[in-house]
Write a protein that holds these residues in place. Structure first.
Motif, PDB file in Angstrom:
ATOM      1  N   GLU A  82      31.788  10.861 -21.611  1.00  0.00           N
ATOM      2  CA  GLU A  82      31.688   9.437 -20.947  1.00  0.00           C
ATOM      3  C   GLU A  82      32.915   8.698 -21.212  1.00  0.00           C
ATOM      4  O   GLU A  82      33.417   7.898 -20.492  1.00  0.00           O
ATOM      5  CB  GLU A  82      30.272   8.859 -21.302  1.00  0.00           C
ATOM      6  N   LYS A  83      33.245   8.697 -22.526  1.00  0.00           N
ATOM      7  CA  LYS A  83      34.263   7.658 -22.871  1.00  0.00           C
ATOM      8  C   LYS A  83      35.534   8.168 -22.606  1.00  0.00           C
ATOM      9  O   LYS A  83      36.462   7.647 -22.974  1.00  0.00           O
ATOM     10  CB  LYS A  83      34.099   7.132 -24.380  1.00  0.00           C
ATOM     11  N   ARG A  99      24.824  10.362 -14.719  1.00  0.00           N
ATOM     12  CA  ARG A  99      26.104  10.588 -15.580  1.00  0.00           C
ATOM     13  C   ARG A  99      27.410  10.478 -14.321  1.00  0.00           C
ATOM     14  O   ARG A  99      27.846  11.577 -13.866  1.00  0.00           O
ATOM     15  CB  ARG A  99      26.287  12.023 -15.967  1.00  0.00           C
ATOM     16  N   TRP A 101      30.116   9.438 -14.475  1.00  0.00           N
ATOM     17  CA  TRP A 101      31.543   9.408 -14.906  1.00  0.00           C
ATOM     18  C   TRP A 101      31.675  10.923 -14.947  1.00  0.00           C
ATOM     19  O   TRP A 101      33.015  11.215 -15.370  1.00  0.00           O
ATOM     20  CB  TRP A 101      31.435   8.910 -16.439  1.00  0.00           C
ATOM     21  N   THR A 218      35.044  15.012 -17.152  1.00  0.00           N
ATOM     22  CA  THR A 218      35.063  13.355 -17.107  1.00  0.00           C
ATOM     23  C   THR A 218      36.004  12.930 -16.067  1.00  0.00           C
ATOM     24  O   THR A 218      37.194  13.626 -15.688  1.00  0.00           O
ATOM     25  CB  THR A 218      35.620  12.893 -18.416  1.00  0.00           C
TER      26      THR A 218
END
Length: 256
Positions: A82-83, A99, A101, A218
């Motif tokens: 996610e990051k 989710r 992302w 991602t």
């Protein structure tokens, strides 16, 4: 084709750093859960389980493309992708609302059957999931979206109480002891934990869903490197399904 695309990797790393953001490592990193047998495990420092075997075999078929597979607690794996600190989340279900992302899902490698387990006498087989389970307390693996969007909407509304624990075994032990009423988990993973741990006072009430399992990439990873890797991984997974390799890997863990 993949060899030619791979030749772009080294020359585009600096550019990709600018496009994808500084959080992404130069090395391609995939992450999986470390405590979800038989699908995802960790042995020593190495990722293991069905998904790890699939990914590693795919890597051997991806001409000249290298990557790393790490196993960490699921909530951490989700956070890393996610990051933008890892490129792909291995073993995710298709959960675009939870989710957002994840920009791209891989070719699905397998389908998992999700079931509802309850303490004896708590629920009835003819109940509709999750509507008829209002007022009950459920367990869940930390960070898992397995119970589904409607379930979590009921949790948010206060109609279902949720307690999370790190592993399938821990949740099933809580269920056996009557500390939670029900638990939603992939059937194979749950049955293996029940049999291995000699867990009783647990009954499978109904099936909740069938979920295809993917690698989710991602949204911060774009460009030629990402396109080449995703295409190569998809081709490898498709070929492994067609030639029976994935079926053989699964049988190595569960037999039959």
């Amino acid at each position: 084709m993949y060899r030619e695309l791979h030749s772009l990797f080294a020359s585009t790393l600096l550019l990709m750093g600018a496009v994808s953001g500084p959080a992404l490592a130069a090395e391609i990193v995939l992450v999986q859960d470390e405590a979800y047998p038989p699908y995802m495990l960790k042995e020593g420092a190495d990722a293991s389980g069905i998904w790890a075997d699939v990914v590693k075999e795919a890597g051997r078929r991806m001409d000249g493309i290298s990557f790393k597979l790490d196993a960490v607690p699921w909530s951490r794996a989700v956070g890393l992708v996610e990051k933008g600190r890892a490129h792909g989340l291995v073993g995710t279900y298709y959960k675009p609302e939870a989710r957002p992302w994840i920009a791209t899902y891989s070719e699905p490698a397998m389908t998992e059957q999700v079931s509802v387990y309850c303490h004896p006498g708590v629920a009835k087989a003819d109940w509709t999931y999750p509507d008829d389970y209002k007022g009950l307390t459920f367990g869940n693996n930390t960070g898992f979206q397995t119970p589904g969007a409607k379930f979590f909407a009921m949790v948010e509304a206060g109609d279902i109480t949720l307690q999370e624990a790190p592993s399938t075994e821990q949740n099933l032990k809580k269920l056996s002891a009557g500390r939670i009423d029900c638990y939603v988990q992939e059937r194979l993973s749950a049955e293996i934990a029940i049999n291995a741990g000699g867990i009783d006072n647990v009954e499978r009430v109904t099936d909740a869903s069938s979920e295809e399992s993917f690698i989710g990439y991602t949204e911060t990873w774009t460009g030629p490197e990402a396109e080449a890797f995703i295409a190569a991984m998809d081709k490898a997974i498709k070929d492994m399904k067609a030639d029976g390799t994935i079926d053989k890997i699964i049988k190595n863990y569960v037999g039959g």
